[in-house]
Design an enzyme around this catalytic site. Structure first.
Site, PDB file in Angstrom:
ATOM      1  N   ILE A 173      30.192-100.607 130.562  1.00  0.00           N
ATOM      2  CA  ILE A 173      29.920 -99.377 129.812  1.00  0.00           C
ATOM      3  C   ILE A 173      30.747 -98.267 130.455  1.00  0.00           C
ATOM      4  CG2 ILE A 173      28.212 -97.674 129.080  1.00  0.00           C
ATOM      5  CD1 ILE A 173      26.075 -99.763 129.180  1.00  0.00           C
ATOM      6  N   ASP A 174      31.770 -97.821 129.771  1.00  0.00           N
ATOM      7  CA  ASP A 174      32.511 -96.656 130.261  1.00  0.00           C
ATOM      8  C   ASP A 174      31.942 -95.447 129.525  1.00  0.00           C
ATOM      9  OD1 ASP A 174      34.603 -95.478 131.873  1.00  0.00           O
ATOM     10  OD2 ASP A 174      35.509 -94.947 129.958  1.00  0.00           O
ATOM     11  N   THR A 233      29.041 -94.028 131.134  1.00  0.00           N
ATOM     12  CA  THR A 233      27.626 -94.346 131.385  1.00  0.00           C
ATOM     13  C   THR A 233      26.747 -93.097 131.272  1.00  0.00           C
ATOM     14  OG1 THR A 233      28.316 -96.120 132.859  1.00  0.00           O
ATOM     15  CG2 THR A 233      26.037 -95.428 133.043  1.00  0.00           C
ATOM     16  N   ASP A 244      38.365 -98.505 134.393  1.00  0.00           N
ATOM     17  CA  ASP A 244      38.306 -97.420 133.407  1.00  0.00           C
ATOM     18  C   ASP A 244      39.573 -97.362 132.557  1.00  0.00           C
ATOM     19  OD1 ASP A 244      35.847 -96.281 134.446  1.00  0.00           O
ATOM     20  OD2 ASP A 244      36.999 -95.388 136.077  1.00  0.00           O
ATOM     21  N   ASP A 260      35.063-102.787 132.304  1.00  0.00           N
ATOM     22  CA  ASP A 260      34.009-101.793 132.473  1.00  0.00           C
ATOM     23  C   ASP A 260      32.970-102.072 131.387  1.00  0.00           C
ATOM     24  OD1 ASP A 260      32.370 -99.692 132.931  1.00  0.00           O
ATOM     25  OD2 ASP A 260      33.959 -98.197 133.070  1.00  0.00           O
ATOM     26  N   GLU A 307      33.418-103.394 137.199  1.00  0.00           N
ATOM     27  CA  GLU A 307      32.831-102.234 137.862  1.00  0.00           C
ATOM     28  C   GLU A 307      31.572-102.617 138.626  1.00  0.00           C
ATOM     29  OE1 GLU A 307      31.653 -98.874 135.386  1.00  0.00           O
ATOM     30  OE2 GLU A 307      31.504 -97.655 137.192  1.00  0.00           O
TER      31      GLU A 307
HETATM   32  C1  IPD Z   1      33.521 -92.882 134.401  1.00  0.00           C
HETATM   33  C2  IPD Z   1      33.895 -92.204 133.124  1.00  0.00           C
HETATM   34  C3  IPD Z   1      34.201 -90.740 133.391  1.00  0.00           C
HETATM   35  C4  IPD Z   1      35.292 -90.568 134.405  1.00  0.00           C
HETATM   36  C5  IPD Z   1      34.992 -91.333 135.667  1.00  0.00           C
HETATM   37  C6  IPD Z   1      34.685 -92.784 135.356  1.00  0.00           C
HETATM   38  P1  IPD Z   1      31.750 -94.866 134.099  1.00  0.00           P
HETATM   39  O1  IPD Z   1      33.263 -94.252 134.186  1.00  0.00           O
HETATM   40  O2  IPD Z   1      35.032 -92.814 132.556  1.00  0.00           O
HETATM   41  O3  IPD Z   1      34.650 -90.097 132.238  1.00  0.00           O
HETATM   42  O4  IPD Z   1      35.385 -89.203 134.741  1.00  0.00           O
HETATM   43  O5  IPD Z   1      36.152 -91.242 136.483  1.00  0.00           O
HETATM   44  O6  IPD Z   1      34.372 -93.472 136.539  1.00  0.00           O
HETATM   45  O7  IPD Z   1      31.103 -94.603 135.410  1.00  0.00           O
HETATM   46  O8  IPD Z   1      31.077 -94.158 132.991  1.00  0.00           O
HETATM   47  O9  IPD Z   1      31.982 -96.303 133.853  1.00  0.00           O
END
Ligand code: IPD
Length: 318
Positions: A98-99, A101, A230, A96, A74
């Site tokens: 940190i998913d 974030t 993700d 990712d 990411e």
């Molecule tokens: C996000 C989270 C969020 C989802 C977004 C993602 P991130 O990833 O998973 O729940 O709605 O589509 O991009 O930015 O926290 O790595």
């Protein structure tokens, strides 16, 4: 032992090391607020110094251990102005750091590191670690899926789902807040909630959402706007837990001119072998369902019901 075990062992090792860093930062609120940035002038798309640090650490570790493998991450992609991801048949780590974030920033413990490995563009190994709750999800292709060593789904016996009406669904609002995108997402929620279904939830992490479907605690998850990092690891985990992971329309190879923008005619009902469709991780649309007591025919029927209600909008591929 599956052929993917050596990748799994390495991914678990690095996820646990990264998990320590994530947990320490999570507990140090001041550190997070001092090192918070937004991406591309979008105040709903957050990045922290921890995301960047963890991705660098994971990437350099994997480069050392598997020097011929490719890498999609990411923060590496963001640093490259969200340049299009190049996914080949070569083994490709999709990370990712940190998913969830936004949850991480706010102190909500639905946040995790997600490490997937794709071979021939197919997710064959997934590790998702939530260091705050100490939940480690692992899976390898044909090797099953586990939470802290316990086989998934966790909810046993496997529950039936007679109709969409009885389902608990997860979706997200995502970071794209332009008018068309917000309208499509809210209209879809409207279509689904009035069906009616039992409920709709948003946990704030695509990877965690898919793990809760893999556990059997939620029935369905759909989202537009997710990225490959993700969902790569979670796809392997959910499939190995007997679930189905697909896009919003049947998979097809995307030709070059189509790659730039793509719009889905999701209102059409295609007849239908949804459960055997391939999943294109770069497509930015995801739809999944847990394992059902009734088996694949019922998964198919319910996914088709959901697809009828998904309202699409334009979005660029990864
Ligand atoms: C996000 C989270 C969020 C989802 C977004 C993602 P991130 O990833 O998973 O729940 O709605 O589509 O991009 O930015 O926290 O790595």
């Amino acid at each position: 032992m599956t052929e993917y075990k050596k990748y799994l062992d390495e991914a678990v090792k690095i996820a646990k090391t990264a998990g320590k860093t994530i947990k320490e930062a999570f507990e140090n609120r001041q550190f997070i607020s001092e090192h918070l940035e937004i991406k591309e002038n979008n105040s709903s798309d957050l990045v922290t110094a921890t995301d960047q640090y963890v991705e660098k650490m994971v990437k350099s570790h994997l480069n050392k251990v598997f020097p011929t493998h490719s890498f999609i991450g990411e923060e590496t992609t963001a640093a490259n102005n969200m340049a299009r991801c190049e996914l080949t048949d070569n083994p490709t780590w999709c990370i990712d750091p940190i998913d969830g974030t936004t949850n991480f920033v706010h102190g909500l413990p639905f946040t995790c590191i997600s490490i997937g490995l794709l071979i021939n563009k197919e997710p064959v190994m997934g590790v998702i670690f939530n260091p705050i709750l100490n939940d480690l999800y692992t899976a390898t292709k044909n090797g099953g899926a586990f939470l802290n060593g316990k086989p998934l789904p966790l909810i046993r016996p496997i529950q039936p789902l007679e109709t969409l009406e009885k389902s608990l669904i997860i979706t997200e609002y995502g970071a794209n807040r332009n008018e068309e995108s917000v309208k499509a997402k809210l209209d879809t929620i409207h279509q689904i909630i009035k069906y009616p279904v039992h409920g709709i939830r948003s946990f704030g992490s695509a990877a965690m959402n898919m793990c809760y479907v893999a556990r059997g605690s939620c029935d369905i998850y759909y989202e537009i706007g997710i990225h490959a990092w993700d969902v790569a690891a979670a796809t392997c985990i959910l499939k190995e837990a007997g679930g189905v992971v697909v896009g919003w329309k049947p998979y097809k190879e995307v030709s070059e001119p189509e790659k730039k923008k793509q719009k889905t005619e999701s209102s059409k009902t295609e007849k239908i072998d949804i459960v055997n469709e391939k999943f294109d991780v770069l497509n930015r649309h995801v739809l999944c369902i847990r394992q059902l007591a009734e088996g694949p025919e019922k998964q198919n029927e319910i996914l088709a019901e959901v697809r009828k209600r998904l309202i699409d909008c334009e979005i660029e591929r990864d």
